[in-house]
Design a protein around this motif. Structure first.
Motif, mmCIF file in Angstrom:
data_model
loop_
_atom_site.group_PDB
_atom_site.id
_atom_site.type_symbol
_atom_site.label_atom_id
_atom_site.label_comp_id
_atom_site.label_asym_id
_atom_site.label_seq_id
_atom_site.Cartn_x
_atom_site.Cartn_y
_atom_site.Cartn_z
ATOM 1 N N ALA A 158 7.654 -31.776 -50.145
ATOM 2 C CA ALA A 158 6.536 -31.622 -51.078
ATOM 3 C C ALA A 158 7.011 -31.328 -52.501
ATOM 4 C CB ALA A 158 5.598 -30.516 -50.598
ATOM 5 N N ALA A 159 8.208 -30.720 -52.618
ATOM 6 C CA ALA A 159 8.677 -30.347 -53.958
ATOM 7 C C ALA A 159 9.405 -31.496 -54.660
ATOM 8 C CB ALA A 159 9.603 -29.136 -53.860
ATOM 9 N N LEU A 160 9.590 -32.608 -53.977
ATOM 10 C CA LEU A 160 10.338 -33.721 -54.578
ATOM 11 C C LEU A 160 9.395 -34.672 -55.302
ATOM 12 C CD1 LEU A 160 12.733 -34.621 -51.603
ATOM 13 C CD2 LEU A 160 13.128 -33.033 -53.507
ATOM 14 N N GLY A 161 9.915 -35.364 -56.298
ATOM 15 C CA GLY A 161 9.135 -36.401 -56.973
ATOM 16 C C GLY A 161 8.861 -37.561 -56.026
ATOM 17 N N PRO A 162 7.913 -38.452 -56.412
ATOM 18 C CA PRO A 162 7.478 -39.511 -55.488
ATOM 19 C C PRO A 162 8.605 -40.425 -54.997
ATOM 20 C CG PRO A 162 6.127 -39.492 -57.494
ATOM 21 C CD PRO A 162 7.188 -38.451 -57.671
ATOM 22 N N ALA A 163 9.513 -40.835 -55.914
ATOM 23 C CA ALA A 163 10.558 -41.785 -55.489
ATOM 24 C C ALA A 163 11.502 -41.124 -54.492
ATOM 25 C CB ALA A 163 11.336 -42.274 -56.701
ATOM 26 N N LEU A 164 11.891 -39.896 -54.809
ATOM 27 C CA LEU A 164 12.816 -39.173 -53.945
ATOM 28 C C LEU A 164 12.156 -38.850 -52.606
ATOM 29 C CD1 LEU A 164 15.653 -38.352 -54.342
ATOM 30 C CD2 LEU A 164 14.906 -36.212 -55.375
ATOM 31 N N LYS A 165 10.880 -38.502 -52.659
ATOM 32 C CA LYS A 165 10.168 -38.190 -51.419
ATOM 33 C C LYS A 165 10.128 -39.429 -50.512
ATOM 34 C CE LYS A 165 5.666 -37.481 -51.245
ATOM 35 N NZ LYS A 165 4.330 -36.887 -51.180
ATOM 36 N N ASN A 166 9.842 -40.575 -51.110
ATOM 37 C CA ASN A 166 9.803 -41.804 -50.307
ATOM 38 C C ASN A 166 11.169 -42.117 -49.707
ATOM 39 O OD1 ASN A 166 7.113 -42.211 -50.669
ATOM 40 N ND2 ASN A 166 7.351 -43.610 -52.412
ATOM 41 N N GLU A 167 12.217 -41.864 -50.497
ATOM 42 C CA GLU A 167 13.578 -42.090 -50.002
ATOM 43 C C GLU A 167 13.839 -41.192 -48.773
ATOM 44 O OE1 GLU A 167 16.385 -41.997 -53.353
ATOM 45 O OE2 GLU A 167 17.748 -41.026 -51.943
ATOM 46 N N MET A 168 13.408 -39.929 -48.873
ATOM 47 C CA MET A 168 13.623 -39.000 -47.757
ATOM 48 C C MET A 168 12.790 -39.407 -46.541
ATOM 49 S SD MET A 168 15.953 -36.988 -48.706
ATOM 50 C CE MET A 168 15.936 -36.018 -47.220
ATOM 51 N N LEU A 169 11.551 -39.839 -46.792
ATOM 52 C CA LEU A 169 10.700 -40.266 -45.664
ATOM 53 C C LEU A 169 11.335 -41.461 -44.956
ATOM 54 C CD1 LEU A 169 7.120 -40.007 -47.238
ATOM 55 C CD2 LEU A 169 8.087 -38.552 -45.444
ATOM 56 N N ASP A 170 11.889 -42.380 -45.748
ATOM 57 C CA ASP A 170 12.524 -43.566 -45.147
ATOM 58 C C ASP A 170 13.763 -43.161 -44.343
ATOM 59 O OD1 ASP A 170 10.546 -45.026 -46.299
ATOM 60 O OD2 ASP A 170 11.780 -45.914 -47.881
ATOM 61 N N LEU A 171 14.488 -42.165 -44.871
ATOM 62 C CA LEU A 171 15.670 -41.681 -44.146
ATOM 63 C C LEU A 171 15.249 -41.019 -42.830
ATOM 64 C CD1 LEU A 171 18.707 -41.156 -43.992
ATOM 65 C CD2 LEU A 171 18.376 -39.139 -45.447
#
Ligand SMILES: Nc1ncnc2c1ncn2[C@@H]1O[C@H](COP(=O)(O)OP(=O)(O)OP(=O)(O)O)[C@@H](O)[C@H]1O
Length: 230
Positions: A158-171
């Motif tokens: 939740a604390a990450l920006g949108p691009a980074l959050k999406n990267e983490m979700l994909d991981l």
């Protein structure tokens, strides 16, 4: 398969109900208004809140009285819970042994998990020497090294920006597919559910509804969900 059989959960007097089945290897997003009981639900599966009625069953075993550390569960919270005085490798190693006396095989598992999340060159750094996204990766590596079949994430990015959050979700998506784990992930963002979840559990007013297909539910939200989505 995870069964929540007529569960009633007590979180300091807040009562939460759930009655549904999560088939194996499913990826579930848990969404709903603030205070509805999402964290309570996840916390009860992890063993942090008592089940006062019904049964919590994982692959035929009743978990109600099983202590948190003995459950088939790995859990990741929003802040990642990294210890600031320990290196990435040590933080990840805690996932295997709290006193950090690791066998050679365990040290290898730690290295593999750190490589898998893309931090191989940073294993000796302390959390403060990492970016927010890298800290999330380190916390994810600690969850990964535990190799538990049930992965519980409570708004981890939740604390990450949108691009980074999406990267983490994909991981996470990749890791869950590789390991065949079952995922339950609390999120406030419907787009997170669309990105990663096969199904959605809607939680409202202390009640967790049975999982429904993500696309169908978000495209045609029932009134409670429509109110929440705005
Ligand atoms: N330790 C506690 N003692 C008493 N009540 C609590 C405790 N922790 C949480 N609650 C209450 O339980 C309810 C559910 O809380 P919970 O954290 O599960 O909601 P949530 O859906 O995860 O909310 P959010 O989206 O804001 O994180 C809330 O009404 C909260 O006030």
């Amino acid at each position: 398969m995870l069964k929540l059989e007529q569960l009633e959960i007590d979180n300091g007097g807040f009562l939460m109900r759930a009655d549904f089945v999560v088939p194996a290897e499913r990826k579930i997003a848990v969404i709903g208004p603030s205070g509805a009981g999402k964290s309570t639900l996840i916390g009860a599966i992890a063993g942090f809140h008592p089940v006062v009625r019904g049964r919590l069953v994982w692959r035929g075993d009743v978990l109600n009285a099983v202590e948190p550390g003995k459950r088939p569960v790995a859990m990741l919270f929003q802040d990642g819970n990294l210890f600031p005085h320990l290196s990435v490798a040590q933080n990840v190693g805690l996932g295997l042994n709290p006193d950090l006396r690791l066998t050679a095989a365990q040290s290898e598992q730690v290295s593999n998990a750190i490589s898998r999340v893309g931090l191989a060159s940073m294993a000796d750094r302390k959390p403060a020497e990492l970016s927010g996204g890298q800290q999330s990766r380190a916390a994810l590596a600690r969850v990964l090294v535990q190799a538990r079949p049930l992965l519980l994430l409570d708004e981890p990015f939740a604390a990450l920006g949108p691009a980074l959050k999406n990267e983490m979700l994909d991981l996470v998506d990749e890791l869950v597919r590789e390991s065949g784990a079952t995922l339950l992930m609390v999120s406030h963002a419907p787009e997170d559910a669309r990105r990663i979840a096969d199904q959605v559990v809607l939680v409202e007013g202390g009640m967790a509804h049975p999982p429904q297909e993500t696309g169908g539910l978000l495209d045609n939200p029932p009134p409670a969900l429509r109110d929440y989505l705005g």
